[in-house]
Design an enzyme around this catalytic site. Structure first.
Site, PDB file in Angstrom:
ATOM      1  N   ASP A  24       0.885  -1.147  -0.131  1.00  0.00           N
ATOM      2  CA  ASP A  24       0.140  -0.079   0.013  1.00  0.00           C
ATOM      3  C   ASP A  24       0.892   1.334   0.029  1.00  0.00           C
ATOM      4  O   ASP A  24       1.995   1.477   0.408  1.00  0.00           O
ATOM      5  CB  ASP A  24      -0.862  -0.251   1.164  1.00  0.00           C
ATOM      6  CG  ASP A  24      -2.131   0.966   0.925  1.00  0.00           C
ATOM      7  OD1 ASP A  24      -2.436   1.319   0.049  1.00  0.00           O
ATOM      8  OD2 ASP A  24      -2.867   1.160   2.078  1.00  0.00           O
ATOM      9  N   HIS A  41       2.195   3.677  -8.976  1.00  0.00           N
ATOM     10  CA  HIS A  41       1.906   1.917  -9.264  1.00  0.00           C
ATOM     11  C   HIS A  41       3.544   1.532 -10.200  1.00  0.00           C
ATOM     12  O   HIS A  41       3.678   0.276  -9.765  1.00  0.00           O
ATOM     13  CB  HIS A  41       0.647   2.025 -10.139  1.00  0.00           C
ATOM     14  CG  HIS A  41      -0.459   2.316  -9.220  1.00  0.00           C
ATOM     15  ND1 HIS A  41      -0.654   1.926  -7.922  1.00  0.00           N
ATOM     16  CD2 HIS A  41      -1.740   3.170  -9.646  1.00  0.00           C
ATOM     17  CE1 HIS A  41      -1.733   2.628  -7.539  1.00  0.00           C
ATOM     18  NE2 HIS A  41      -2.357   3.404  -8.421  1.00  0.00           N
ATOM     19  N   LEU A 135      10.819 -20.445  -4.996  1.00  0.00           N
ATOM     20  CA  LEU A 135       9.710 -19.541  -4.321  1.00  0.00           C
ATOM     21  C   LEU A 135       8.259 -19.621  -5.044  1.00  0.00           C
ATOM     22  O   LEU A 135       8.362 -19.877  -6.360  1.00  0.00           O
ATOM     23  CB  LEU A 135      10.169 -18.033  -4.504  1.00  0.00           C
ATOM     24  CG  LEU A 135       9.427 -17.135  -3.751  1.00  0.00           C
ATOM     25  CD1 LEU A 135       9.285 -17.031  -2.251  1.00  0.00           C
ATOM     26  CD2 LEU A 135       9.614 -15.750  -4.335  1.00  0.00           C
TER      27      LEU A 135
HETATM   28  C1  IPE Z   1      -5.359  -2.791  -0.134  1.00  0.00           C
HETATM   29  O1  IPE Z   1      -5.151  -1.444  -0.235  1.00  0.00           O
HETATM   30  C2  IPE Z   1      -5.552  -3.198  -1.448  1.00  0.00           C
HETATM   31  C3  IPE Z   1      -4.188  -3.610  -2.061  1.00  0.00           C
HETATM   32  C4  IPE Z   1      -3.001  -3.215  -1.473  1.00  0.00           C
HETATM   33  C5  IPE Z   1      -4.209  -4.092  -3.130  1.00  0.00           C
HETATM   34  P1  IPE Z   1      -6.059  -0.144  -0.131  1.00  0.00           P
HETATM   35  O2  IPE Z   1      -5.521   0.882  -0.631  1.00  0.00           O
HETATM   36  O3  IPE Z   1      -7.090  -0.695  -1.460  1.00  0.00           O
HETATM   37  O4  IPE Z   1      -6.899  -0.396   0.951  1.00  0.00           O
HETATM   38  P2  IPE Z   1      -7.632   0.649   1.966  1.00  0.00           P
HETATM   39  O5  IPE Z   1      -8.704   1.307   0.967  1.00  0.00           O
HETATM   40  O6  IPE Z   1      -6.512   1.557   2.381  1.00  0.00           O
HETATM   41  O7  IPE Z   1      -8.308   0.186   3.221  1.00  0.00           O
HETATM   42  C1  IPE Z   2      -1.566   0.394  -3.290  1.00  0.00           C
HETATM   43  O1  IPE Z   2      -1.364   1.694  -3.376  1.00  0.00           O
HETATM   44  C2  IPE Z   2      -1.860  -0.465  -4.738  1.00  0.00           C
HETATM   45  C3  IPE Z   2      -3.197  -0.698  -4.786  1.00  0.00           C
HETATM   46  C4  IPE Z   2      -4.088  -0.780  -3.857  1.00  0.00           C
HETATM   47  C5  IPE Z   2      -3.653  -0.994  -5.982  1.00  0.00           C
HETATM   48  P1  IPE Z   2      -2.699   2.734  -3.398  1.00  0.00           P
HETATM   49  O2  IPE Z   2      -3.158   3.079  -4.688  1.00  0.00           O
HETATM   50  O3  IPE Z   2      -3.554   2.237  -2.417  1.00  0.00           O
HETATM   51  O4  IPE Z   2      -1.914   4.157  -2.728  1.00  0.00           O
HETATM   52  P2  IPE Z   2      -2.407   4.899  -1.662  1.00  0.00           P
HETATM   53  O5  IPE Z   2      -2.870   4.122  -0.509  1.00  0.00           O
HETATM   54  O6  IPE Z   2      -3.633   5.800  -2.206  1.00  0.00           O
HETATM   55  O7  IPE Z   2      -1.584   5.985  -1.071  1.00  0.00           O
HETATM   56 MG    MG Z   3      -4.090   2.477  -0.564  1.00  0.00          MG
END
Ligand code: IPE
Ligand code: IPE
Ligand code: MG
Length: 247
Positions: A24, A41, A135
């Site tokens: 995240d 990303h 792995l």
């Molecule tokens: C969790 O992250 C999902 C992934 C890392 C794929 P999100 O950014 O979607 O989760 P929330 O919205 O902070 O709970």
């Molecule tokens: C994690 O990064 C990747 C996915 C959930 C796909 P985020 O896109 O949730 O990034 P933040 O949480 O908004 O910083």
């Molecule tokens: Mg996120």
């Protein structure tokens, strides 16, 4: 620093067999730099590569990465499209090098929701890496913990309906076997980056006794050193599983 932590990991207790990561913070990483979220990303892919290498070096046998949740489908269409295109790109580009590294890729989630060319790319990375023994890499894509449990419940209900299973025979083992993770052992260690203290619908059944490691590091900044740090943190824990202390 990396090799120092690796030495420590080897000298300390057992390395976690299965590590799961909620990757995240890509969006916030980009925002901090005044860049579009997509750049975050894309940068996050480097951390995926680095983490796989680190996992192999540390002797981790199963690495599970949460890449796209069921709820993520509700993000703006442009962001969803860029995440899917990145997944397609990654699957095509990394296949050979993952194979060389002995990584066997499994993709768990509702893959049928993706367009044909993405499904095909995903299929090829799974087939192309089959047999890798170093792995096991689980990519959790279009994955939701509740949906997974629901799906299992339906599979079991159908078996009961068809007379192949008695209600009394529905136990933890029966449900476990029908999960997407099947016979795989549960994660020992769950890492979440970006400092959020929540599970976000990830592997709800399987993480019952996982050790949690939450780091403020945003996913694009995550390196093998952070992975080794998490493993060292894990090795300091006393896993009691509801019993009394073991050390
Ligand atoms: C969790 O992250 C999902 C992934 C890392 C794929 P999100 O950014 O979607 O989760 P929330 O919205 O902070 O709970
Ligand atoms: C994690 O990064 C990747 C996915 C959930 C796909 P985020 O896109 O949730 O990034 P933040 O949480 O908004 O910083
Ligand atoms: Mg996120």
């Amino acid at each position: 620093m990396a090799s120092e932590s690796l030495d420590k990991i080897r000298l300390t207790s057992a390395v976690p067999n299965h590590v799961a990561i909620i990757m995240d913070g890509n969006g916030r990483w980009a925002k901090q730099k005044g860049l579009p979220r997509q750049v975050g990303h894309r940068e996050g892919m480097k951390s995926v590569r680095e983490t796989i290498e680190g996992a192999i070096e540390a002797g981790i046998k199963i690495l599970t990465l949460f890449a796209f949740s069921t709820e993520n489908w509700n993000r703006p269409r442009k962001e969803v499209a860029s995440l899917i295109s990145l997944l397609r790109h990654y699957s095509r580009k990394e296949r050979d090098s993952l194979k060389r590294q002995g990584v066997e890729v499994h993709v768990l989630g509702e893959i049928e929701r993706f367009d044909d060319s993405t499904q095909e790319a995903v299929d090829l990375i799974v087939k192309g890496t089959k047999g890798g023994r170093t792995l096991r890499l689980n990519l959790m894509i279009s994955y939701g913990g509740r949906e997974e449990i629901l799906r299992s419940v339906k599979v079991l209900a159908e078996r009961v309906d068809q007379g192949g299973l008695a209600v009394d025979d529905i136990d933890e083992e029966a449900l476990r076997q029908t999960l997407l993770t099947g016979n795989m052992p549960d994660p020992d260690l769950l890492i979440r980056t970006s400092g959020e203290y929540r599970i976000s619908n990830f592997m709800l059944w399987q993480i019952a006794y996982a050790e949690l490691h939450i780091t403020p590091v945003l996913w694009p900044d995550f390196t093998r050193d952070h992975l080794f740090e998490a493993v060292l943190d894990y090795q300091r824990r006393d896993r009691r599983f509801g019993l009394i202390e073991t050390s």
